[in-house]
Design an enzyme around this catalytic site. Structure first.
Site, short mmCIF file in Angstrom:
data_model
loop_
_atom_site.label_atom_id
_atom_site.label_comp_id
_atom_site.label_asym_id
_atom_site.label_seq_id
_atom_site.Cartn_x
_atom_site.Cartn_y
_atom_site.Cartn_z
N SER A 219 0.82 -1.21 0.00
CA SER A 219 0.00 0.00 0.00
C SER A 219 0.85 1.25 0.00
O SER A 219 2.06 1.21 0.26
CB SER A 219 -0.92 0.02 1.23
OG SER A 219 -1.77 -1.11 1.25
N SER A 257 -3.07 -3.88 -3.03
CA SER A 257 -2.51 -2.62 -2.56
C SER A 257 -3.60 -1.60 -2.29
O SER A 257 -4.55 -1.46 -3.06
CB SER A 257 -1.54 -2.06 -3.62
OG SER A 257 -0.87 -0.93 -3.14
N ASP A 259 -3.92 2.10 -2.33
CA ASP A 259 -3.21 3.30 -2.79
C ASP A 259 -4.14 4.51 -2.69
O ASP A 259 -5.12 4.61 -3.43
CB ASP A 259 -2.74 3.11 -4.24
CG ASP A 259 -1.85 1.89 -4.39
OD1 ASP A 259 -1.04 1.65 -3.49
OD2 ASP A 259 -1.98 1.18 -5.41
#
Length: 322
Positions: A219, A257, A259
């Site tokens: 992340s 992830s 983001d």
């Protein structure tokens, strides 16, 4: 592998990102009225912490927006920011399973400063530092949270293995907190990142492959601060560019992830024309790219939970690119 090396910012290694000038500190704190405080926890299998981004005038609400590149994460308070286009508190970053303890301690801190408050929207973001930290212990206490907030300073924030970046890894190397800024004719753009994502490290277009780190969670949290007179819609456009900039350093935007980018301005009088956003977009892209590189070059090799080790990127590999 790399032995102990002195943390150095990427510019000290001969790498200049972009063409716009930086602020005096080359940090998010170059934006007037923005401070950063951090608490770092290490030892006994723990490498984690709290990073606080504190606008001086947050209590009156500030225009803001959030962009989500991939929503595999926990960002407390995000829906109200989307709905109202403002933040009403500082922004905190931490490790994934400490998010909710941090949010609760944060509310306690906020209530103590506003005896009349009956509703608050704390903003708390996270990345998963469980490769190097015993994340299930959830070691963050209210004392740690309050210390990060109370220590917030307009000086250059610690980078690399500090605060919420103490246990994070990125692009096959030890990473952490990074920051950078750009100065424009009408104001300043500054960013701070908590880097913890996968891909192949790329510096000015040249790849520096590393052995992938087998870690849960990939992340990146990005905070963009500015004093430009932007509204929340325009700040959303800046926030999206912040996520775009991850590709410049080699992010693979993996399915697991989270983001996120949070953008806010300390200027409450929006007067900026959309046609003039080209340079602010450039400032965000350059600042995020450099902050992500700083998060790596300022980090140190770390051994943590279950004897896992994440190695710092060897500086000479970067210097050899110049």
């Amino acid at each position: 592998m790399v032995g102990m090396q002195t943390p150095r910012r990427v510019r000290e290694l001969g790498i200049t990102v972009g063409t716009l000038p930086t602020g005096p500190l080359n940090a998010i704190t170059d934006v007037a009225g923005v401070r950063v405080g951090q608490t770092t926890l290490t030892g006994d299998g723990v490498n984690t912490g709290v990073t606080a981004i504190v606008p001086d005038d947050y209590a009156g609400t500030l225009p803001a927006a959030i962009a989500v590149g991939n929503g595999y994460g926990k960002l407390v308070g995000s829906t109200q920011v989307d709905e109202l286009g403002v933040i009403e508190t500082p922004i905190l970053l931490t490790g994934t399973l400490s998010t909710f303890r941090v949010a609760d301690a944060f509310v306690t801190w906020l209530l103590a400063r506003d005896p009349s408050a009956t509703s608050l929207n704390p903003i708390v973001g996270e990345t998963n530092d469980g490769h190097l930290s015993d994340i299930r212990r959830r070691p963050i206490t209210p004392t740690h949270v309050h210390a990060a907030l109370d220590s917030a300073s307009p000086t250059l924030p610690l980078e690399g293995c500090a605060g919420a970046g103490t246990g994070t890894c990125a692009l096959g190397f030890k990473a952490g907190i990074g920051t950078s800024s750009r100065v424009l004719d009408r104001g300043t753009v500054g960013v701070l990142v908590q880097a913890n994502f996968s891909g192949v490290l790329t510096v000015l277009g040249k790849q520096l492959p590393a052995e992938p780190i087998d870690a849960d969670g990939n992340s990146c949290m990005i905070v963009v601060a500015t004093d430009l007179p932007l509204d929340s819609r325009q700040l959303g456009r800046l926030a999206r560019r912040a996520i775009f900039a991850m590709s410049r350093v080699g992010s693979d935007y993996s399915p697991g992830s989270g983001d996120y980018a949070i953008a806010f301005t300390t200027n409450r009088t929006p007067t900026y024309a959309d046609r003039d956003l080209r340079t602010p977009f450039q400032a965000v892209m350059e600042s995020v790219e450099e902050a992500l590189l700083n998060s790596l070059t300022m980090a140190q090799t770390t051994t943590g939970h279950q004897n896992h080790t994440a190695h710092a990127v060897p500086h000479e590999r970067i210097q050899n690119l110049t």
